[in-house]
Design a protein around this motif. Structure first.
Motif, PDB file in Angstrom:
ATOM      1  N   ASP A 121       0.837  -1.206   0.000  1.00  0.00           N
ATOM      2  CA  ASP A 121       0.000   0.000   0.000  1.00  0.00           C
ATOM      3  C   ASP A 121       0.871   1.255   0.000  1.00  0.00           C
ATOM      4  O   ASP A 121       0.618   2.203  -0.746  1.00  0.00           O
ATOM      5  CB  ASP A 121      -0.917  -0.012   1.219  1.00  0.00           C
ATOM      6  CG  ASP A 121      -1.681   1.291   1.383  1.00  0.00           C
ATOM      7  OD1 ASP A 121      -2.617   1.526   0.603  1.00  0.00           O
ATOM      8  OD2 ASP A 121      -1.339   2.071   2.295  1.00  0.00           O
ATOM      9  N   ARG A 122       1.917   1.265   0.832  1.00  0.00           N
ATOM     10  CA  ARG A 122       2.823   2.417   0.876  1.00  0.00           C
ATOM     11  C   ARG A 122       3.613   2.543  -0.438  1.00  0.00           C
ATOM     12  O   ARG A 122       3.897   3.656  -0.888  1.00  0.00           O
ATOM     13  CB  ARG A 122       3.794   2.290   2.047  1.00  0.00           C
ATOM     14  CG  ARG A 122       3.156   2.397   3.427  1.00  0.00           C
ATOM     15  CD  ARG A 122       2.499   3.736   3.665  1.00  0.00           C
ATOM     16  NE  ARG A 122       1.150   3.794   3.095  1.00  0.00           N
ATOM     17  CZ  ARG A 122       0.523   4.896   2.717  1.00  0.00           C
ATOM     18  NH1 ARG A 122       1.128   6.057   2.790  1.00  0.00           N
ATOM     19  NH2 ARG A 122      -0.704   4.857   2.230  1.00  0.00           N
ATOM     20  N   PHE A 123       3.963   1.412  -1.047  1.00  0.00           N
ATOM     21  CA  PHE A 123       4.661   1.423  -2.326  1.00  0.00           C
ATOM     22  C   PHE A 123       3.814   2.101  -3.405  1.00  0.00           C
ATOM     23  O   PHE A 123       4.302   2.964  -4.148  1.00  0.00           O
ATOM     24  CB  PHE A 123       5.007  -0.009  -2.737  1.00  0.00           C
ATOM     25  CG  PHE A 123       5.290  -0.175  -4.205  1.00  0.00           C
ATOM     26  CD1 PHE A 123       6.458   0.308  -4.771  1.00  0.00           C
ATOM     27  CD2 PHE A 123       4.365  -0.810  -5.038  1.00  0.00           C
ATOM     28  CE1 PHE A 123       6.712   0.156  -6.133  1.00  0.00           C
ATOM     29  CE2 PHE A 123       4.610  -0.964  -6.392  1.00  0.00           C
ATOM     30  CZ  PHE A 123       5.776  -0.478  -6.943  1.00  0.00           C
ATOM     31  N   VAL A 124       2.547   1.726  -3.485  1.00  0.00           N
ATOM     32  CA  VAL A 124       1.658   2.322  -4.490  1.00  0.00           C
ATOM     33  C   VAL A 124       1.452   3.805  -4.197  1.00  0.00           C
ATOM     34  O   VAL A 124       1.468   4.641  -5.109  1.00  0.00           O
ATOM     35  CB  VAL A 124       0.305   1.580  -4.537  1.00  0.00           C
ATOM     36  CG1 VAL A 124      -0.638   2.262  -5.527  1.00  0.00           C
ATOM     37  CG2 VAL A 124       0.501   0.122  -4.919  1.00  0.00           C
ATOM     38  N   ALA A 125       1.274   4.155  -2.914  1.00  0.00           N
ATOM     39  CA  ALA A 125       1.005   5.551  -2.534  1.00  0.00           C
ATOM     40  C   ALA A 125       2.178   6.468  -2.864  1.00  0.00           C
ATOM     41  O   ALA A 125       1.975   7.617  -3.280  1.00  0.00           O
ATOM     42  CB  ALA A 125       0.676   5.623  -1.043  1.00  0.00           C
TER      43      ALA A 125
END
Length: 312
Positions: A121-125
């Motif tokens: 999730d943090r990677f995509v954000a």
């Protein structure tokens, strides 16, 4: 007894953390306080996320699931420790031991999977911010969490069934405060090669794969953050991951200390201390790590506490 499915041992004896009465009193009080803080802290996070519409995002959806898992995780061991102290009994039935082992490692797997999902999730954000809302849909988030539950249950069911087929003929003393898989295998008078093989292969894959995914995600995140021109922009991007990184370091650090050290470096005292860290201390610290490093969550928690205080 070899080759039979019945165990001659009907119960096990959990030695606990200490044999000294004065230390037992102190440990009982310490475990009780940590358990109450764990339950209260994680439930407050779940309540804050559920009642604040601003927090209905993928990141907080995963965090609320992590908080729920942490409450269950701690509840598989600590209440039994407290009950044993109050009742003056250190026994646990054979079926109760397998049940405790099942749920304990299921929630360990869930922590493992959820930390990996949160890293994605943090990677995509950070790496694909313009596509975040289209990629991290509610359906995808639910599917990832549901897939984690299914995989965790199937994995632990396999190891529990393999453990149930073993025979325990004489010694029933577990030098621990819960039913861990390693001391149980040492007590068995059956051939445990299949159990050990599955732990080293399938079990290792289940644990290592999410960790590798976290590492890959943060390699990409670090690369993206370093390309940000302004120092303020870099700090803002990194701060969104700092809480997650702290929890990842605490969780995997204690797991590695217990299960991935050479046997010559092991001692019962060190193993017990490290196990207490990942089964009791880590679930307790997670709410503090996330709330102290997150303004939105801190504000939501203040609203919940304020609302509950003035409604009484």
């Amino acid at each position: 007894m070899r080759g039979t499915n019945q165990s001659s041992v009907s119960e096990f004896l959990l030695l606990g953390l200490s044999r000294q009465p004065q230390q037992q009193q102190l440990l009982f009080l310490l475990f009780l306080i940590m358990y109450l803080v764990t339950v209260l802290g994680n439930l407050l996070i779940i309540l804050a996320i559920g009642t604040d519409s601003h927090l209905h995002t993928p990141m907080y959806f995963f965090l609320s699931n992590l908080s729920f898992v942490d409450v269950c995780f701690s509840s598989t061991t600590v209440p039994k420790v407290l009950a044993n102290h109050i009742l003056g009994s250190q026994t646990i039935s054979f079926s109760g031991c397998l049940t405790q082992m099942y749920f304990l490692f299921m929630f360990v797997d869930m922590d493992n999977f959820l930390l990996a999902v949160m890293a994605y999730d943090r990677f995509v954000a950070i790496c694909h911010p313009l596509h975040y809302t289209t990629k991290m849909t509610h359906k995808l988030c639910v599917l990832m969490v549901a897939g984690s539950w299914i995989t965790a249950n199937l994995n632990v069911l396999l190891h529990t069934l393999l453990m149930a087929r073993l025979s325990f003929c004489a010694d029933n003393i577990i030098p621990h405060f819960f039913c861990d898989i390693t001391p149980l295998l040492k007590l068995s008078c059956s051939d445990t090669h299949l159990n050990e093989l599955m732990i080293l292969t399938e079990g290792a894959v289940i644990m290592v794969t999410p960790f590798v995914c976290i590492l890959i995600s943060y390699i990409h995140i670090t690369s993206a953050v370093l390309r940000v021109s302004s120092t303020r922009g870099r700090w803002k991007a990194f701060s969104t991951c700092s809480s997650h990184l702290a929890v990842v370091g605490l969780f995997y650090g204690t797991i590695i200390a217990v299960y991935f050290n050479p046997s010559s470096a092991h001692s019962s005292e060190k193993d017990t201390a490290a196990t207490v860290l990942y089964t009791v201390v880590t679930p307790m610290l997670n709410p503090f790590i996330y709330s102290l490093r997150n303004r939105d969550l801190k504000g939501a928690l203040c609203k919940v506490v304020h609302r509950r205080t003035f409604s009484v």
